[in-house]
Structures are given as C-alpha cells and as structure tokens.
Design an enzyme around this catalytic site. Structure first.
Site, mmCIF file in Angstrom:
data_model
loop_
_atom_site.group_PDB
_atom_site.id
_atom_site.type_symbol
_atom_site.label_atom_id
_atom_site.label_comp_id
_atom_site.label_asym_id
_atom_site.label_seq_id
_atom_site.Cartn_x
_atom_site.Cartn_y
_atom_site.Cartn_z
ATOM 1 N N ASP A 98 0.834 -1.192 -0.026
ATOM 2 C CA ASP A 98 0.009 -0.011 0.018
ATOM 3 C C ASP A 98 0.828 1.139 0.145
ATOM 4 O O ASP A 98 1.724 1.338 0.929
ATOM 5 C CB ASP A 98 -0.823 -0.069 1.445
ATOM 6 C CG ASP A 98 -1.736 1.303 1.471
ATOM 7 O OD1 ASP A 98 -2.423 1.272 0.510
ATOM 8 O OD2 ASP A 98 -1.935 1.845 2.268
ATOM 9 N N THR A 120 -3.065 5.097 -3.658
ATOM 10 C CA THR A 120 -1.778 5.638 -3.177
ATOM 11 C C THR A 120 -0.811 5.813 -3.891
ATOM 12 O O THR A 120 -0.009 6.679 -4.171
ATOM 13 C CB THR A 120 -1.758 5.209 -1.561
ATOM 14 O OG1 THR A 120 -1.808 3.939 -1.791
ATOM 15 C CG2 THR A 120 -2.976 5.803 -0.889
ATOM 16 N N THR A 121 -0.484 4.692 -4.526
ATOM 17 C CA THR A 121 0.766 4.151 -5.420
ATOM 18 C C THR A 121 0.816 5.073 -6.449
ATOM 19 O O THR A 121 1.804 5.740 -6.953
ATOM 20 C CB THR A 121 0.920 2.820 -5.626
ATOM 21 O OG1 THR A 121 0.710 1.989 -4.708
ATOM 22 C CG2 THR A 121 2.422 2.749 -5.980
ATOM 23 N N ASP A 143 -8.455 -0.942 2.126
ATOM 24 C CA ASP A 143 -8.949 -0.421 0.743
ATOM 25 C C ASP A 143 -10.123 -0.689 0.043
ATOM 26 O O ASP A 143 -10.782 0.163 -0.637
ATOM 27 C CB ASP A 143 -7.609 -0.809 -0.290
ATOM 28 C CG ASP A 143 -6.369 0.290 0.229
ATOM 29 O OD1 ASP A 143 -6.089 0.733 1.516
ATOM 30 O OD2 ASP A 143 -5.045 0.089 -0.489
HETATM 31 P P1 ADP Z 1 -2.654 1.961 -5.869
HETATM 32 O O1 ADP Z 1 -1.903 1.921 -4.464
HETATM 33 O O2 ADP Z 1 -2.463 2.965 -6.418
HETATM 34 O O3 ADP Z 1 -4.031 1.470 -5.757
HETATM 35 P P2 ADP Z 1 -2.084 -0.798 -6.802
HETATM 36 O O4 ADP Z 1 -0.874 -1.382 -6.708
HETATM 37 O O5 ADP Z 1 -3.362 -1.167 -6.223
HETATM 38 O O6 ADP Z 1 -1.722 0.757 -6.679
HETATM 39 O O7 ADP Z 1 -2.366 -0.958 -8.262
HETATM 40 C C1 ADP Z 1 -3.439 -0.237 -9.021
HETATM 41 C C2 ADP Z 1 -3.215 -0.152 -10.468
HETATM 42 O O8 ADP Z 1 -3.489 -1.487 -10.991
HETATM 43 C C3 ADP Z 1 -4.514 0.437 -11.034
HETATM 44 O O9 ADP Z 1 -3.914 1.284 -12.116
HETATM 45 C C4 ADP Z 1 -5.202 -0.645 -11.440
HETATM 46 O O10 ADP Z 1 -6.145 -0.319 -12.789
HETATM 47 C C5 ADP Z 1 -4.258 -1.655 -12.002
HETATM 48 N N1 ADP Z 1 -4.883 -3.140 -11.789
HETATM 49 C C6 ADP Z 1 -5.734 -3.625 -10.843
HETATM 50 N N2 ADP Z 1 -6.108 -5.160 -11.302
HETATM 51 C C7 ADP Z 1 -5.707 -5.120 -12.494
HETATM 52 C C8 ADP Z 1 -5.730 -6.124 -13.236
HETATM 53 N N3 ADP Z 1 -6.436 -7.482 -13.133
HETATM 54 N N4 ADP Z 1 -5.329 -6.136 -14.609
HETATM 55 C C9 ADP Z 1 -4.601 -5.161 -15.163
HETATM 56 N N5 ADP Z 1 -4.528 -3.963 -14.065
HETATM 57 C C10 ADP Z 1 -5.074 -4.023 -13.079
HETATM 58 MG MG MG Z 2 -4.858 -0.344 -5.023
#
Ligand code: ADP
Ligand code: MG
Length: 558
Positions: A64, A97-98, A394
């Site tokens: 996170d 958040t990332t 989240d």
């Molecule tokens: P954050 O902390 O920003 O939420 P995450 O590590 O949760 O970061 O990553 C979120 C990103 O991953 C988003 O851009 C989301 O669209 C992408 N994402 C999540 N699940 C999938 C998936 N199954 N296929 C492709 N992209 C995905």
């Molecule tokens: Mg996320």
C-alpha cells in the site's frame, strides 16, 4: 525601514543555509523522482511488496503506497509533500495511493528538461493546471454509471471494483472471496458514514479462506473469572445490557474513611459492602437482560452470581466493540444500574460464544438495527494478516466510494491512455510553448500502464505501442483497452471487469498535479538552524512565523 535599504544587511541568522534558483528546483525534482522510484515497483497486480523494518524491530510488509510512504520516514522537505498526498489519497478515497505518488513524480520528471532549459516554472505550472482540468473533465465524461441497477446486479458490479483493488495485494489470490465479503459488509451498514461500524478482527492461524463475515458484532472473548464456564453460551433473542461500571466487590474503605469505636461494628461494614454489590447485581438481573457487557471489570462474585441465574456476562469489553454492539443491537451504554428501563436494553437474534481457531469469540448476529458488520480474518503470519487488513480497508473504502458516486472507469492503464491521447490531441490545437508542456503532461500519464507492464515483466514499449494504436482508433472502440496482466498483451479492461471508481482517478490526478505544481513553485529552501535544535519540530513550529521556516518544513512559497 531605512536601514533595510543599506547594502550590508544581515537578514538571516548565521548558519542559515539557503539554496535557491534553478539548482534548488532541480534538486527537489530529483528527490521526488527518487521517492517515486521506491514505490513504483509496487504498482498493480504483479507489483512487488516492500518489507520495512524500523529500529524498534517491528516488521511491516506492504504493497500500500500510503503505508510505505508513512513508514519510509522521509526527511527531504520537498519529498515530504509526496507523503502528504499519499496520506490524503488514503483518507479521501482509500485506494490509488501508489498511483498518486507515481503520477506526481512523473509530472516532475517530464518537467525537468524544460526547467533545465530555462523555462520559467510558472509557465509549466499554468499548463499543468490546464491539463489537469481537461483530464478530470475527460474522466468524468468517460466514467460509466452503475446507477439504477437491481441490488443483486449492483452487488456484482461493486464486487468487481473491490476485486480490482484487491488484485494488487497479497490476498489477491482470493480476491473474489474477499470482494464478496467486503461488498456484503458495506451493504450491511447501509449509508452510514462511520467506517468503524465495520470491524476487522484478526485471528492468526488457519487459512485465508477460513475468514468469515458476521452480520453483526464479534469480538474476542474477554478475560473471565471462575464461574464463567457455568454460564450459558448461546441465547436466542436475548436482552443485552451494556454497562460502563465495575461489578466487583470493593472494599469501601477505599472510597470513604470509616472509624469504628467497637470491633463488633466491623461486621456491619463488611455486610454493607456486600449489600452494595448484591444490590447492583440484583438490578441487572431484574432488568431481564440475558447478556451483560461492561467496559470495566466484572469480578468473580458477579460472574458466579450471573452464572447461577443463567446470565452471560463479559467484562473489560473494548470501548469500540461495546459501541458497535450498542449501534447494532440498539441499546445504550449505562453508567448506573439504577432505573434500567427496557428502552436501554439491546437485543439480537442470536448471541453465541464460538471457537475460532485458537480463540473464542462472542458473536452477536441478526441485530435489529443492522448497521454493523465484522470481518474475522484468518491467516498465517502476523505480518500477513496485518497486510490483509490494510488491503480490506482499501477495498471497503473503494466499495463505499462506488456506492456513493457509482461511476467507474476501466483500470489497467486504460483510462490513463485515453486521457493521454485526448491531451495530446488537444495540445495540437494550442499555439505556443504550452503545447509542449501539455504534451509532456500527457506523456507522464502513460507511466501507469508502463509501470504495470514493467512490474509484470512485459515489454512495456511493445504493449504501449499497441495501446496507443488502439486508443488512436477513430471509432473510439479502443477507449477501454488496457494492459492485460495475464497474457502480456492488451485487453478490454471494461469487458474484463478491471474497474475502478472514477473518484480514485480524479482525486489522484488532482492531488498529483497540485503536488507537482507546488514543488515547481519553490525556488528557495531556507534551513532554519534553530529547527534542528533539541526541541526539533516543536521549535520549528513556533519559529515558523518568524521567517522562512514555513511550518517547520523549511520551505517557502513564492
Ligand atoms: P494503488 O496503491 O495506486 O491502488 P495498486 O498497486 O493497487 O496501486 O495498483 C493499482 C493499479 O493496478 C490500477 O491502475 C489498476 O487499474 C491496476 N490493476 C488492478 N487490477 C488489475 C488487473 N487485473 N489487470 C490490469 N491492471 C490492474
Ligand atoms: Mg490499489
């Protein structure tokens, strides 16, 4: 005032360190880029986790962004702004958040060559703000509403959003299982705003799949005294009495000074003490309650007394748990046993004490006021459960957001590509330098799909070219194409149910642009020697008004 005009003025104290101009701006940009580099590998379903251990020896494993940023203990004044936006994204929308940190870092990275070439940062800032406004309008335009669906349908759609959030986490392997659980929990509390109505209880041991949802309140069995085992452990429709008083035999000499002239009177004092507690206990029993909970201790005498009358009791219940029972069962916490009217008693369909792994749990289900739910999390290591809890948090936030705003956008970098394309197109209609700046902003947005590819081990250039081509299609049918995390190609994120609430993107773009502009607007950092003294931040805060200290961050806005 006149003296201020003299050539030799000492404005700042000796030892004050000032760095200014272009070099300062570039060094701030470098610092921010370095922070971006730390978190960039955690983005997306194939993102890696970070293990952070502090000097106290506590270990946290997390994916996170906000958690990592908080634990990193960043000291660079400009880079600290990224910590703030990650935190605000966490509290505003809960996810992304990332993304927000990465975007801010990328906006600045794109701005760097311009700064080096001597472009005035105000020009950059103006263009970035315009681009951000356009981008947000576009997100709103592209967002798809999930309003007006039946409850079942809506639940399914919300579960998709929760699953997308969870897919990037440690518990991603069980995302459907947890997504449904999260949606049920959020639905159970209705449109109440208080997040603490959803409790998450962690019980180490067992399997992730042993986790379960209680449509009501559950908490770990509290410390109990002799006699507890004789108490019944299950009731149907019991009345529940909630107390904030101690039910213990107290030696009254602690409350009052007693002087005896005749030793034979001593017995009367002891009797009085017993009468006081028995009187309290009788009143509890008379109220008709079958379950008695107290925030304070319930001693062995009371425990035995209740056991003899087939009443269940638990003392030292945590305040939040007691409040959640009150909210769910409809009772009110009492600070006196006098005058317990039926209205203050709560009730629920089933109360029982149940064994979960190595722990016993008090579970109140089928509560009339509903409005609360508890997720009991199981899993191996402590760090694992902790991260699972953060991930569920989240997901819960996302579902709540989606319930409220109910518009979603395709994830997997699809929406980012689409806005990027739109801004590039738009920039061509602008004459002048800002065309370049908006174009750079557009390019920075591609960092999301690019990083998703990088983290999954795909050829980012290849995938991005394919995506650009799809999104450039005149018909607009390629608008929801994003990175396909399973095959390494591209896929329609919308059709694959990789959905994110639109507010996640809107907030991320907004906050990242603001942070980038803020950093671009700083051309001087003043380090106040006082603020490094033993008083640390406290002194810095007090000095902030003085000069230059700017809220202890050593920054000053132009
Ligand atoms: P954050 O902390 O920003 O939420 P995450 O590590 O949760 O970061 O990553 C979120 C990103 O991953 C988003 O851009 C989301 O669209 C992408 N994402 C999540 N699940 C999938 C998936 N199954 N296929 C492709 N992209 C995905
Ligand atoms: Mg996320």
């Amino acid at each position: 005032m006149a003296s201020m005009m003299q050539p030799q003025i000492i404005l700042l104290k000796e030892g004050t360190d000032t760095s200014q101009g272009k070099a300062q701006l570039l060094s701030n940009i470098n610092a921010v880029t370095a922070v971006g580099d730390v978190v960039r590998t955690t983005l997306g379903p194939r993102g890696m986790d970070k293990l952070i251990h502090d000097d106290k020896g506590s270990v946290t494993i997390s994916n996170d962004g906000a958690t990592i940023m908080k634990l990193l203990d960043i000291v660079h004044p400009a880079a600290k702004i990224l910590v703030d936006i990650a935190k605000s994204q966490d509290s505003e929308v809960g996810d992304g958040t990332t993304t927000v940190v990465l975007l801010a870092a990328e906006f600045l990275k794109e701005a760097k060559p311009f700064v080096e070439d001597g472009v005035h940062s105000q020009n950059l800032i103006r263009s970035y703000r315009t681009a951000s406004t356009l981008a947000i309008e576009k997100v709103k335009e592209l967002a798809v509403s999930i309003e007006g669906k039946s409850v079942e349908e809506k639940k399914g759609l919300l579960a998709k959003c929760a699953a997308t959030t969870l897919s990037s986490k440690l518990i991603g392997g069980e995302k459907e299982f947890f997504a449904t659980m999260v949606v049920d929990a959020v639905m159970a509390i209705g449109d109440d705003d208080r997040l603490n109505l959803i409790g998450i209880k962690k019980v180490p041991g067992g399997n992730m799949r042993d986790s379960f949802l209680v449509d009501g309140v559950a908490f770990k069995k509290t410390f109990s005294y002799a006699g507890f085992e004789q108490q019944p452990k299950k009731f149907l429709n019991p009345k529940i009495l909630l107390l904030n008083i101690e039910l213990e035999l107290k030696s009254e000499k602690e409350n009052a000074e007693i002087r005896l002239s005749d030793p034979s009177q001593y017995q009367s004092i002891v009797d009085a003490e017993w009468n006081i507690i028995y009187d309290k206990l009788d009143k509890c029993v008379e109220s008709g309650a079958k379950v008695v909970l107290s925030r304070l201790a319930i001693g062995d005498l009371a425990t035995q007394y209740f056991a003899d009358r087939d009443i269940f009791c638990a003392g030292r219940v945590a305040e939040e748990d007691l409040n959640r029972v009150a909210a769910a069962a409809g009772g009110t916490v009492q600070t006196s046993v006098n005058n317990i009217i039926p209205e203050v008693l709560g009730t629920c369909e089933i109360f029982e004490e149940k064994q979960v792994g190595g722990e016993r749990f008090n579970i109140f289900s089928g509560c009339p006021s509903g409005r609360t739910a508890t997720i009991v999390l199981r899993g191996g290591a402590d760090q694992f459960i902790e991260e699972a809890e953060r991930s569920l948090h989240d997901a819960i936030m996302i579902v709540r957001r989606a319930v409220k705003n109910s518009t979603v956008v395709p994830g997997g970098g699809a929406i980012d590509m689409e806005i990027s394309k739109y801004l590039r197109q738009h920039s061509r209609t602008i004459a002048g330098k800002s065309q370049l700046f908006i174009n750079s902003y557009a390019k920075a947005l591609e960092v999301i799909p690019r990083q998703l590819c990088d983290n999954a081990g795909f050829d980012a250039t290849d995938v991005l070219n394919k995506l650009r081509q799809k999104h450039a299609m005149q018909s607009g049918e390629g608008a929801s194409y994003g990175v396909d995390i399973n095959t390494g190609g591209i896929a329609d994120s919308f059709a694959n149910f990789v959905w994110e609430p639109a507010v996640v993107k809107i907030n991320a773009i907004n906050a990242a642009t603001e942070a980038a502009c803020l950093i671009l607007s700083v051309d001087e950092t003043v380090k106040n020697p006082k603020s490094e003294s033993a008083q640390g931040d406290a002194a810095a805060g007090a000095m902030g008004r003085g000069r230059g200290g700017g809220r202890g961050r050593g920054m000053r806005r132009r």
